[in-house]
Design a protein around this motif. Structure first.
Motif, PDB file in Angstrom:
ATOM      1  N   MET A 172      52.962  54.440  35.579  1.00  0.00           N
ATOM      2  CA  MET A 172      52.657  53.058  35.958  1.00  0.00           C
ATOM      3  C   MET A 172      51.302  52.994  36.652  1.00  0.00           C
ATOM      4  O   MET A 172      51.007  53.795  37.527  1.00  0.00           O
ATOM      5  CB  MET A 172      53.743  52.493  36.888  1.00  0.00           C
ATOM      6  N   LYS A 173      50.494  51.998  36.261  1.00  0.00           N
ATOM      7  CA  LYS A 173      49.191  51.806  36.891  1.00  0.00           C
ATOM      8  C   LYS A 173      49.378  51.043  38.197  1.00  0.00           C
ATOM      9  O   LYS A 173      50.039  50.000  38.222  1.00  0.00           O
ATOM     10  CB  LYS A 173      48.265  51.036  35.948  1.00  0.00           C
ATOM     11  N   VAL A 174      48.811  51.553  39.279  1.00  0.00           N
ATOM     12  CA  VAL A 174      48.890  50.900  40.585  1.00  0.00           C
ATOM     13  C   VAL A 174      47.511  50.369  40.929  1.00  0.00           C
ATOM     14  O   VAL A 174      46.541  51.139  41.029  1.00  0.00           O
ATOM     15  CB  VAL A 174      49.381  51.871  41.680  1.00  0.00           C
ATOM     16  N   LEU A 175      47.412  49.062  41.112  1.00  0.00           N
ATOM     17  CA  LEU A 175      46.147  48.393  41.395  1.00  0.00           C
ATOM     18  C   LEU A 175      46.207  47.836  42.809  1.00  0.00           C
ATOM     19  O   LEU A 175      46.998  46.929  43.089  1.00  0.00           O
ATOM     20  CB  LEU A 175      45.903  47.274  40.390  1.00  0.00           C
ATOM     21  N   VAL A 176      45.391  48.382  43.687  1.00  0.00           N
ATOM     22  CA  VAL A 176      45.419  48.007  45.102  1.00  0.00           C
ATOM     23  C   VAL A 176      44.197  47.159  45.412  1.00  0.00           C
ATOM     24  O   VAL A 176      43.063  47.522  45.059  1.00  0.00           O
ATOM     25  CB  VAL A 176      45.443  49.249  46.006  1.00  0.00           C
ATOM     26  N   GLY A 177      44.429  46.029  46.073  1.00  0.00           N
ATOM     27  CA  GLY A 177      43.302  45.168  46.386  1.00  0.00           C
ATOM     28  C   GLY A 177      43.583  44.251  47.555  1.00  0.00           C
ATOM     29  O   GLY A 177      44.523  44.444  48.331  1.00  0.00           O
ATOM     30  N   THR A 178      42.762  43.220  47.659  1.00  0.00           N
ATOM     31  CA  THR A 178      42.835  42.285  48.777  1.00  0.00           C
ATOM     32  C   THR A 178      42.791  40.851  48.270  1.00  0.00           C
ATOM     33  O   THR A 178      42.305  40.569  47.172  1.00  0.00           O
ATOM     34  CB  THR A 178      41.654  42.506  49.750  1.00  0.00           C
ATOM     35  N   CYS A 179      43.287  39.954  49.097  1.00  0.00           N
ATOM     36  CA  CYS A 179      43.222  38.527  48.815  1.00  0.00           C
ATOM     37  C   CYS A 179      41.931  37.989  49.425  1.00  0.00           C
ATOM     38  O   CYS A 179      41.872  37.694  50.623  1.00  0.00           O
ATOM     39  CB  CYS A 179      44.454  37.820  49.374  1.00  0.00           C
ATOM     40  N   GLY A 180      40.907  37.908  48.613  1.00  0.00           N
ATOM     41  CA  GLY A 180      39.583  37.555  49.097  1.00  0.00           C
ATOM     42  C   GLY A 180      38.743  38.792  49.346  1.00  0.00           C
ATOM     43  O   GLY A 180      39.194  39.929  49.160  1.00  0.00           O
ATOM     44  N   PHE A 181      37.493  38.562  49.760  1.00  0.00           N
ATOM     45  CA  PHE A 181      36.545  39.646  50.015  1.00  0.00           C
ATOM     46  C   PHE A 181      36.415  39.886  51.518  1.00  0.00           C
ATOM     47  O   PHE A 181      35.724  39.139  52.208  1.00  0.00           O
ATOM     48  CB  PHE A 181      35.173  39.308  49.442  1.00  0.00           C
TER      49      PHE A 181
END
Length: 240
Positions: A1-10
């Protein structure tokens, strides 16, 4: 499974985020109807980066929502908001899709207010807009009183957004997590996730069966927390 980690906004300079994280959920598309030129500019700036986008509040929130104080050039009317399948909302939805298209967002996220009651028209709205784009819905507050409605919406192919430390995700081919901090309320933006919290998130991810999961932090420390989770997951990844 690909795990994509990020944020809501910059939370940092865009260049830094592009280089260190996997994905960003645009927040500016919630407060104001996006401009095609701005969306195209971001895509040119980061041709291979992953974006998702939060749906314009004119479709999701009531006309008296205080969040409209930040909105320019739009005054909500009686037919707008609260996921009502009205002509006004559906027209606004088509306008939103046309405006956001140059960004090529992978997921469009509907976040509804905690005061939204679990009324049947919510299903009717999603049935009207499902198909074509990958859509996700983050129900909050009152809406959770009707888990049957949430499951019916999920059966349309709409991703149900959860915080995995608060609620168990529904089985799906794709998952979308939004993390607003922990505490008594639904949000605690000042919360800093601990190593133990991140380990619990990683444990949830390991149990999932699907193609990919988006893990989106939405707190003051979102950048640091996202980087820490990525590093933890990297350490746990088996050698190839």
């Amino acid at each position: 499974m690909k795990v994509l980690v990020g944020t809501c906004g910059f939370p940092k300079a865009r260049r830094v985020v592009y280089e260190t994280l996997d994905v960003v959920e645009l927040q500016e598309t919630f407060y104001n109807m996006p401009r095609r030129e701005r969306m195209a500019e971001l895509r040119r700036e980061a041709p291979e980066f992953r974006f998702t986008a939060k749906v314009f509040q004119g479709i999701t929130h009531p006309p008296d929502s205080p969040t409209f104080k930040r909105t320019r050039g739009f005054k909500p009317g009686e037919g707008h908001g609260l996921l009502k399948p009205t002509r006004e909302n559906l027209r606004l939805w088509e306008e939103f899709l046309e405006a956001v298209a140059p960004l090529r967002p992978e997921v469009l996220v509907f976040q509804t207010p905690p005061s939204l009651k679990p009324l049947p028209h919510i299903y009717d709205f999603f049935r009207s807009v499902a198909g074509g784009w990958r859509l996700a819905w983050e129900p909050r507050g009152e809406t959770y009183r009707d888990p049957g409605l949430i499951r019916k919406v999920a059966d349309l192919g709409i991703l149900i957004v959860v915080d995995p430390l608060r609620r168990e995700p529904l089985p799906a081919d794709l998952y979308y997590f939004r993390l607003h901090g922990l505490g008594k309320g639904e949000v605690n933006y000042r919360y800093k996730y601990t190593d133990d919290d991140l380990k619990k998130i990683a444990a949830v991810i390991r149990k999932l069966r699907g193609d990919a999961v988006y893990v989106m932090f939405n707190n003051i420390y979102m950048y640091d927390d996202a980087v820490a989770l990525k590093q933890m997951l990297s350490r746990e990844a088996p050698d190839t």
